[in-house]
Design an enzyme around this catalytic site. Structure first.
Site, PDB file in Angstrom:
ATOM      1  N   HIS A 103     -12.849   8.514   3.896  1.00 33.04           N
ATOM      2  CA  HIS A 103     -13.682   7.152   4.096  1.00 33.04           C
ATOM      3  C   HIS A 103     -14.416   7.267   5.212  1.00 33.04           C
ATOM      4  O   HIS A 103     -13.943   7.512   6.445  1.00 33.04           O
ATOM      5  CB  HIS A 103     -12.576   6.599   4.301  1.00 33.04           C
ATOM      6  N   HIS A 340     -17.871   3.009   1.604  1.00 34.19           N
ATOM      7  CA  HIS A 340     -16.654   2.966   2.497  1.00 34.19           C
ATOM      8  C   HIS A 340     -15.590   4.059   2.213  1.00 34.19           C
ATOM      9  O   HIS A 340     -14.878   4.478   3.119  1.00 34.19           O
ATOM     10  CB  HIS A 340     -16.247   1.389   1.152  1.00 34.19           C
ATOM     11  N   GLU A 488       9.003 -11.836   6.268  1.00 34.04           N
ATOM     12  CA  GLU A 488       9.621 -11.093   5.752  1.00 34.04           C
ATOM     13  C   GLU A 488       8.771  -9.404   6.191  1.00 34.04           C
ATOM     14  O   GLU A 488       9.576  -8.479   6.656  1.00 34.04           O
ATOM     15  CB  GLU A 488      10.971 -10.981   4.825  1.00 34.04           C
ATOM     16  N   HIS A 551      17.493 -17.193  -5.636  1.00 36.42           N
ATOM     17  CA  HIS A 551      17.879 -16.651  -4.808  1.00 36.42           C
ATOM     18  C   HIS A 551      18.895 -14.902  -4.888  1.00 36.42           C
ATOM     19  O   HIS A 551      19.047 -14.576  -4.073  1.00 36.42           O
ATOM     20  CB  HIS A 551      18.261 -17.953  -3.869  1.00 36.42           C
TER      21      HIS A 551
END
Lengths: 741, 741
Positions: A103, A340, A488, A551
Site C-alpha cells: 500500500h 491505495h 467489548e 446469551h
C-alpha cells in the site's frame, strides 16, 4: 507536560525532557490559512488560542488549498526536511514496487507527519526499542506499514536495515505486510485489522496515565511519555474505534494524540460513497480536543503547531485531522483508490520520481538525510541514560514503589506470588466459578502489581471488582478497576494496548462468554501479537438459564480451541479456578480465556491447581493397570455430572476413570507418556460431557466413543430445566457409558 | 409522508393512510417545557419549527423537571392513558416477579413511549403480524422485552395471550428472556445482544426506503411504513450502533425514528462511570435529526410532539432522546441499577402498587384498558384490507412491478431462477472463486428481485458489485448495490434487518473471511433468528499471501462449522461456486457463509452443482466396490491438491477416491446410506487437506486417518511460498496417504 518535545531545529543540548522547544518561544499570530478547528460548536479553551503562534518557516513551501488537488514540491529549494519526507515516500514506493504488493498511498500522503513525529517530536532510543519511558507510536492504518518501516529505518532501529526494506512482504522478513510487534522491534502493537490500532493506543495511553499517577512523585516524574497514532478513514468507520475513543474522552487521556489521515479515499473509492458524517463533531461529542491541519502534504509548520497545541491540552485526548492527498506526488494516481493498495507500476514510479525531482536509485537514502537522522542514536541513548539515572535516584528514595514499577516494566513476576492463590476442599460449600474467580482476583491483586482490568458493564455479574482498589477514572487514574462500559471490542483491544505497554502488565477483561463474538477481532490479535490478556468470561453455557439462546454460548469453547496461541480454560471448581489463574498469569505471551459458570458448582475431590497445568488429568479412578472399563471426560460445570455418573457406574461394578479436560491446548503440550497415562490408547470406551457443541470432541473420545453436548441453540428457561431437556444429565452419561463399554 | 399516523384521540374514520391527525390541525405555540433539541449547532429546518404546535392536554398531568427524581402519578384523575401505561408497567413487574428473573426497569420507564407508539402511532394488524406494509418496531434494548410482550398482548396479538405472560422465561413459552422473532409473531427481529437491534432497524428502514423508491408510483404509494426503535444506554455504547447509525445518517433514512431511553443507569451503576460523551452531538455528527424529550415518565404530549416532529423531517433519521427514570414508580428502587435486571421482590412490588395506586391482582388488565385497546383488531384488519385493495389496483396497472414486489413480500422464489446459474467445464480457464462468485451474483441479480447487498469497502476485492445496478444511496435508493463502508458488524446486522423485513429479500454482504471476527455477533444472530443472509467471504486462507497473518483465516472454517444453523460452504471451482449459491439462495431460514479464494483455481472434472447440495461427494475414483485404498478429502482451493496427489498415487497403482467436502452441515444431513457411499466405514485410510486448522477433522478422517492443515498463524509472503513452507502440498498428501494405507 507539554514542553518536553524534541525539536529538530533546536536539538536540546542538555537532553533534558523539560527543554523548551523553539515553538514555545515565538509569539506571532499565525496566518489564517494555518490550522483551525472546524466550526467549533463550543468555545475552545483559552489556552488553545494562546498557543497558536507563528512557526518559523525555514524554507519556501506552497500551501495547497484543496486536499483533492495533486500538488508537487518545487525542488529547486528542497531542504533537508523535504528530502527526508521524499526519502520516506520513495522507500515506501520502492519496497511496494519490489514486492509488487502493498500500500504505497498512505506512506506517500503521511510522510510529512511521519517525519515530524519521528524526527522532531518523539523521544525514543532506536538501539533499545523497549526502553520503558519511550513515546509510543501506533499506525492504526496498518496497511501503510512501509511508512513505519521507513521511519524506523531512518531513525536507526536495527530491526529495519536496508536489506529488510528490500525484503518487504517476503518469507521470514522483518517487514511483513502489516505491522507485527512480535516480528519487528520498534513496532509496538499488531495492526492491520482496522480500528484495532487506535484502541491499542488508548490502552497504551491508559497505561501511561495509570503508571504516572501511581508512581510519579512531586520530585520525580518517572513516567512521562506520549502515545501517538495515525488513523485512516477505514479505522474511523469501525465501531471499535468509536468505542475506544469514547473511553479515551471519558478518561481524559491528555497524552494521547491521534492524527486522522483525512484523504477522502478508501478502497472502494471516494469516502463520499459511505462516510459522510462529521468526524470532527463526533470526536468533540466524545470529549476530544480537535484540530484541523488543512495542508498535510506540505504544511510542516501546521503539523508542528498542531502537535504543540495538542500537548498543551492536557485534560483531553487530541484528534488532529490532517487533510492529505493519498499517493501524494504520483502525477496520475494520487487522490485515487488505485494508489491505495497496489504497486504504482514502473511507469508511474518513474513519473513520480520525475514529478518529485527524485533522481535516485530505488531504496536510496541520500547521505545528508542519513546524516541528519544519525543523531537519533546518540540522542536516544542519552535519553535513556538520563532516565536511568533518574530512576536510580527514584529507587533510592521510593524503594517500594520502584520495585513495583520495575516489576511492571520488566515483566518479572514477584517471587512466590502463586502462594496467594486460594485452595479448596470438598467440604467447602459449592460456589459459582465466577465467584471463585473473584476470590482469585482479589487474592492476586495485592501481590501482582501489574494486575489491572474490569468488565464491559457487567462487573457485578462477571464478579471482577478488586475490592481493595477504586475505579480508574479521569480524576483517579492510579486505581486499578477499569469500567469499560458496554464496549467489548474496544475493551479487548485496549487490554492488548495495556499488555504491550509493559511486559509486567496483566490486563484482564470480562463479559458474558457469548459476547466474545463481539470482541473476537481483538482476541485474535491478543493471540497473534502475544498479549497475555486474561479474558474472564462468565455465564459460560445454558447454565445461565432464563436469558435464553442469545446469551447462551454453544460453539464458543470449540471456536477458541480452534484458534492458535490462545488458552481456553474451563475450570470445574475452586481449585481448578485457582489453577486456571496460575496458568493465565504465567502465560504472558499467550492470552487465556476463562469460561466460568453463573451457577454453583461443588468442590470436587481430586481437582488441583497442578492438574490444571496439565490440561487434562484424572480426578477419580477405581481401575488398576491403566485399563478402566470406561473413561468419562468432563469440563467445567459438567465435571460434576461425570463424577456422579461414575459413582453409579462403579456401584454397578464398572471400573471408571473420570478425567477433567480443563484445557485442550495444555493437554496437547504434555508428553506422549503423560497423555497415555490419562487417555490410554487401548481404552476406546470414552464418554465426554460438556454443555456446548460436540464439534471437535471426536479427537478426544475417538470414533468408538460418545460425545454428549449441544449442537443447537439454547433456550430460555430455568437452567435445571434446560439441562434436563437437552440431555446434559448423569443419566445420559450412564447410558452412553453402557453403550460404549 | 408525515401525515399518515393514527391518533388515539381522533381515530381516523376512513382509515386512509393520509388521514390528518388532530396534532396537525392545532396551531398554538408549545410551552417552553416541551421538547427542545439540545443546543443545536446548526439551525433546524424551518419545517421543524412550524410543526411545534401545542398538543391538547386531555387530562392533568404533572410534568417533572428532573429525570432523576422519582415521581408518582396522582390517580385521583387517572385517565385511560395513565391506566394503560400502568397496566404495561405492572404486566412487566408481575411477569418478572413470577419468573423471579428478568428486567423490570426498562418497561417501567419506557411504558409511556411504548403506549403512545402502539396505541396511537403505529399501523399494524395484530391478527396478521406479517402484513407487509406494517410499521416495524424493534426493542434494541432487548432485555426489556416484557415491554414489548405487554404491548403485543394489549394490542391483541394472538402470540402473547394472558397465559403466555405468565409463562415469561419458561420452557417452551412464547415469551422468552429476550425477544425472538422465531418464537413470537409480532417480534420483528431477535435482540438482546446490545446494539444489534438498532442496526437491524437500520436494515428494516433501508428495506422500506429501497422498496418505496423501486415500486411506488406517483399514483400509488404502495410501500409506506415507519421503523421505530428503542435504544438503551448499553446499545449506545456498542460500536455496532455507531456504525449502523452512521450509515443511517448517510443514507438519509427519514422513516427511521429511534427513541433513546436516557435513564442514566446501566448494569454497573450510573452511566457516569463509563459513558459521558454527548450522544446528541454524536448523532448530529452522524447526520441525524435530534430531539430531546425531557420528561419521558409522564410527558405524553412531549413524546407525541417529538414523534410528529420526527415524521416531519423526511431527509434524515431522527433520534428522540427520552429522559426517563428506570423502574419508574418503584419507591425504593427506581433510578438505581437494582431495578435493571432483577425482580423487584414481593415487598417492593407491593410498595410500587401502593405508590402508583394499582390495587389489582398480578397480571390484571382493567376492563376499560382492554376495551380501549380492543379497537386495534378491527382497525388493523381494515388497514390491511385497505392496503390489499390498493395493491390489487397496483397489480392491475403495474403487473410486472407487482410481481416483483410480491415475490419479495411473500418469499416465493421466481420459478426456474436456478437456471441462471453458470456451469463450467475443465477447459474453462482457472479463476478465483471470488470472481466466480461475482459471475453468480451477476447472473442471479436479474432473476432474483430480492437480491441486494454489498461489501464493507472491499467491493473490488470481494467482487460483489452487481454490474447492472447502481449504488443504493440517499438519492438513488432504488438501486441494489449497498456500500457499507468499513463497518463489518453493522453490515451483518443491517442485512439481518433486511432479511427480516420481507421473506423474499436475499441480502448478501462481503468482507475478507478473517474479518468475520468483527461481525460474528451479527452472524450468530442470523443463524439464531433464521435470517438467510449470504456472507460472501473472500481471501479465505493463507492463499491471500502477502497481507500476512492478520488477514489470513486459520480457525474460521472450524468456528462456523461449530455454530448451529449456519451453512459453511467452501467451493473449489466454478461449478461448486454456482452450487454454493444455489444452496445459499434456497436457504432462506439459514444463513450461508461462502469462503472464497483470492487465487485462481482450475475447474476440476467431477465437480457439480448437485454435488454441493450433498455437502460431500466423490469427484474422482478409480476404485470398485466402494473400497478404495485411500480416500483423499479436500475443500476449496485444496481440492485441486488432493486431485493432483490422487493422480500420482493412482500412477503408483493405488485406488484412490477424491471427495470434495464443501459443506459439513449438508453432508451431515444426508442419509446414512449416502454417507456410507462416500465415506465407507471400512475405509479408514483417509487423508484430508485444508488450508486451515485441523480442529474438527478427526470426525471425518477418523483416528486412523491424517488431517493436513495449519494449526498456527499464517505468514506474510507470496502465497505459493507459504503453501510450501506450511506443507499444504501434493507431496504432503502423498506421504500421508502412503502412511495410512
Amino acid at each position: 507536560m507539554a514542553a518536553s518535545s524534541l525539536s529538530l531545529s533546536h536539538p536540546p543540548t542538555g537532553l533534558s525532557p523539560t527543554t523548551t522547544t523553539r515553538h514555545h518561544t515565538t509569539t506571532q499570530t499565525p496566518p489564517s490559512s494555518f490550522f483551525s478547528p472546524p466550526k467549533p460548536t463550543s468555545t475552545p479553551p483559552s489556552h488553545t488560542l494562546t498557543h497558536r503562534r507563528r512557526l518559523p518557516t525555514a524554507h519556501r513551501r506552497r500551501i495547497i488549498s484543496s486536499a483533492a488537488a495533486v500538488e508537487t514540491l518545487h525542488n529547486t529549494d528542497t531542504t533537508i526536511v523535504d528530502k527526508s519526507v521524499n526519502t520516506i515516500r520513495f522507500l515506501a514506493i520502492d519496497a511496494v514496487e519490489k514486492a509488487n504488493s502493498g500500500h504505497p498511498g498512505l506512506p506517500m500522503g503521511c510522510a510529512p507527519m511521519g517525519h515530524i513525529l519521528f524526527d522532531e517530536i518523539m523521544r525514543y532510543n532506536p538501539k533499545n526499542p523497549y526502553w520503558f519511558n519511550r513515546d509510543r507510536f501506533v499506525l492504526s492504518a496498518g496497511h501503510g506499514c512501509m511508512l513505519h518501516y521507513a521511519l524506523l529505518h531512518l531513525a536507526g532501529y536495527d530491526s529495519v536495515k536496508d536489506g529488510d526494506l528490500k525484503q518487504f512482504r517476503q518469507w521470514g522478513s522483518k517487514t511483513p505486510g502489516h505491522p507485527e510487534n512480535f516480528e519487528t522491534p520498534g513496532i509496538e502493537v499488531t495492526t492491520g485489522p482496522l480500528g484495532q490500532g487506535i484502541a491499542n493506543a488508548v490502552g497504551l495511553a491508559l497505561a501511561e496515565k495509570h503508571l504516572a499517577a501511581r508512581f510519579n512523585k512531586p520530585d520525580a516524574e518517572i513516567v512521562d511519555h506520549y502515545t501517538y497514532c495515525i488513523i485512516g478513514d477505514g479505522c474511523q468507520m469501525e465501531g471499535i474505534a468509536n468505542e475506544a475513543c469514547s473511553l479515551a474522552g471519558h478518561w481524559g487521556l491528555g497524552k494521547l494524540i491521534a492524527f486522522y489521515d483525512d484523504n477522502h479515499i478508501s478502497i472502494d473509492g471516494d469516502t463520499e460513497i459511505a462516510f459522510t458524517e462529521s468526524v470532527e463533531k463526533r470526536f468533540e461529542a466524545l470529549g476530544w480536543h480537535v484540530i484541523w491541519v488543512k495542508n498535510g502534504n506540505t504544511g510542516y509548520d501546521e503539523i508542528r503547531a498542531a502537535i504543540e497545541e495538542a500537548k498543551s491540552v492536557t485534560d483531553r485526548p487530541t484528534l488532529i485531522k490532517v487533510t492529505t492527498t493519498i499517493g501524494f506526488g504520483s502525477p496520475n494516481k494520487a487522490n485515487s483508490y488505485s494508489v491505495h493498495g497496489a504497486a504504482l507500476g514502473a511507469k508511474e514510479v518513474d513519473a513520480t520520481r520525475q514529478n518529485l525531482g527524485w533522481p535516485h536509485e530505488p531504496f536510496h537514502v541520500p547521505e545528508d538525510v542519513k546524516k541528519h537522522w544519525s543523531r537519533h542514536t546518540p540522542e536516544g541513548a542519552a535519553l535513556e541514560a538520563e532516565w536511568n539515572a533518574k530512576f536510580a535516584a527514584y529507587e533510592k528514595k521510593y524503594a517500594e514503589d520502584a520495585a513495583e514499577l520495575k516489576s511492571i516494566a520488566d515483566g518479572v513476576l514477584p517471587a512466590g506470588w502463586e502462594k496467594a492463590l486460594p485452595t479448596y476442599t470438598p467440604e467447602i460449600p459449592a460456589d459459582a466459578t465466577r465467584n471463585l474467580s473473584q476470590a482469585c482476583l482479589n487474592a492476586l491483586a495485592p501481590v501482582l502489581p501489574g494486575l489491572i482490568g474490569g468488565s464491559a458493564d457487567l462487573a457485578s455479574s462477571n464478579m471482577t471488582l478488586m475490592k481493595m482498589f477504586g475505579d480508574f477514572q479521569k480524576k483517579t487514574p492510579e486505581e486499578r478497576n477499569v469500567r469499560f462500559g458496554v464496549r467489548e471490542h474496544g475493551m479487548g483491544a485496549i487490554c492488548n494496548g495495556i499488555a504491550h505497554h509493559s511486559p509486567g502488565f496483566i490486563p484482564y477483561c470480562a463479559t458474558f462468554f457469548v459476547f466474545t463474538d463481539y470482541m473476537r477481532g481483538a482476541m485474535r490479535i491478543s493471540a497473534l501479537s502475544e498479549a497475555g490478556v486474561i479474558y474472564v468470561m462468565t455465564h459460560d453455557s445454558i447454565g445461565l438459564g432464563e436469558d435464553g439462546p442469545t446469551h447462551q454460548p454453544i460453539e464458543h469453547l470449540a471456536s477458541f480451541r480452534a484458534m492458535p496461541n490462545i488458552l481456553m480454560l474451563r475450570p470445574a471448581d475452586g481449585n481448578e479456578t485457582a489453577g486456571a489463574y496460575k496458568v493465565a498469569v504465567e502465560s504472558r505471551k499467550r492470552p487465556s480465556v476463562l469460561a466460568l459458570s453463573r451457577q454453583k458448582l461443588p468442590n470436587l475431590p481430586g481437582t488441583s491447581i497442578e492438574g490444571v497445568a496439565k490440561g487434562g488429568y484424572t480426578i477419580s479412578d477405581n481401575s488398576t493397570g491403566n485399563n478402566p472399563d470406561v473413561i468419562l471426560i468432563g469440563t467445567g460445570s459438567e465435571l460434576e455430572i461425570a463424577e456422579k455418573a461414575a459413582d453409579e457406574l462403579r456401584k454397578d461394578g464398572k471400573t471408571v476413570r473420570v478425567v477433567s479436560f480443563v484445557s485442550w491446548e495444555l493437554f496437547d503440550e504434555q508428553s506422549d507418556e503423560y497423555k497415555e497415562s490419562v487417555l490410554p490408547a487401548n481404552v476406546t470406551a470414552r464418554v465426554s460431557i460438556e454443555a456446548g457443541t460436540t464439534f471437535g470432541w471426536e479427537k478426544i473420545v475417538g470414533s468408538k466413543g460418545k460425545a454428549i453436548g449441544i449442537d443447537k441453540f439454547g433456550a430460555s428457561a430455568p437452567a435445571g430445566k434446560i439441562y434436563k431437556e437437552y440431555g446434559i444429565t448423569k443419566e445420559a452419561v450412564i447410558a452412553a457409558a453402557n453403550e460404549v463399554c
